[in-house]
Motif scaffolding. Structure first.
Motif, short mmCIF file in Angstrom:
data_model
loop_
_atom_site.label_atom_id
_atom_site.label_comp_id
_atom_site.label_asym_id
_atom_site.label_seq_id
_atom_site.Cartn_x
_atom_site.Cartn_y
_atom_site.Cartn_z
N GLY A 100 0.80 -1.20 0.00
CA GLY A 100 0.00 0.00 0.00
C GLY A 100 0.84 1.26 0.00
N MET A 160 -5.00 5.25 2.59
CA MET A 160 -4.12 4.20 2.07
C MET A 160 -4.77 3.58 0.85
SD MET A 160 -1.32 3.85 3.78
CE MET A 160 -0.75 2.24 3.30
N TYR A 161 -3.96 3.33 -0.16
CA TYR A 161 -4.44 2.70 -1.39
C TYR A 161 -3.60 1.44 -1.62
CZ TYR A 161 -6.68 7.17 -2.24
OH TYR A 161 -7.45 8.30 -2.12
N SER A 162 -4.27 0.38 -2.05
CA SER A 162 -3.53 -0.86 -2.27
C SER A 162 -2.73 -0.78 -3.57
CB SER A 162 -4.47 -2.06 -2.29
OG SER A 162 -5.36 -1.98 -3.36
N ARG A 181 -0.63 -3.54 -6.15
CA ARG A 181 -0.40 -4.95 -6.46
C ARG A 181 0.83 -5.06 -7.36
NH1 ARG A 181 -3.55 -9.50 -6.41
NH2 ARG A 181 -5.35 -8.22 -5.85
N ILE A 197 -1.39 1.50 -8.51
CA ILE A 197 -2.19 1.98 -7.37
C ILE A 197 -3.67 1.75 -7.68
CG2 ILE A 197 -2.77 3.94 -5.91
CD1 ILE A 197 -0.14 5.25 -6.77
N ASP A 198 -4.38 1.19 -6.73
CA ASP A 198 -5.82 0.96 -6.89
C ASP A 198 -6.55 2.25 -6.53
OD1 ASP A 198 -8.28 -0.16 -7.27
OD2 ASP A 198 -8.30 -1.26 -5.36
N ALA A 211 0.65 -3.09 9.50
CA ALA A 211 -0.66 -3.44 8.93
C ALA A 211 -1.66 -3.75 10.03
CB ALA A 211 -0.51 -4.62 7.99
#
Length: 113
Positions: A22, A29-31, A33, A49-50, A109
């Motif tokens: 993230g 916060m943005y996930s 991948r 970035i999601d 986390a």
């Protein structure tokens, strides 16, 4: 693939992400991948970035320094995801450092969750 679909009709056989992390932008916060990659390819860190394109454009326009920090964080996540095994093989001390990093990430986390 046909055989797997017959054995596991509801299964998803896509390749999972190598690491899900993230980044923080403003107060959210943005996930992110990190996918499995092979060969040589160009990577657009922002696309990992999601976040919606509209929201990203607003942040980029008003808080560009935060977007740059997010890009550097994505580069760190990418390095972390792809280099753990290489460093463990090359340096015994690195194994302990990676375990410490993993513990800190897990603790962060859990604190945020």
């Amino acid at each position: 693939m046909v055989a797997y679909k017959q054995l596991y009709p509801s299964g998803d056989f896509s390749m999972p992400g190598l690491l899900i992390g993230g980044v923080g932008l403003r107060d959210r916060m943005y996930s992110v991948r990190i996918s499995v990659g092979y060969g040589t390819r160009q990577i657009d860190p922002i696309s990992l970035i999601d976040i919606s394109q509209q929201e990203l454009e607003i942040i980029w326009r008003n808080y560009p320094q935060q977007v740059w920090r997010a890009i550097y964080s994505i580069a760190d996540l990418w390095d972390f995801a792809y280099s753990v095994e290489d460093l463990r093989e090359q340096n015994r001390d690195a194994d302990q450092l990676w375990q410490n990093a993993r513990s800190n990430i897990t603790a962060t986390a859990q604190t945020l969750g």
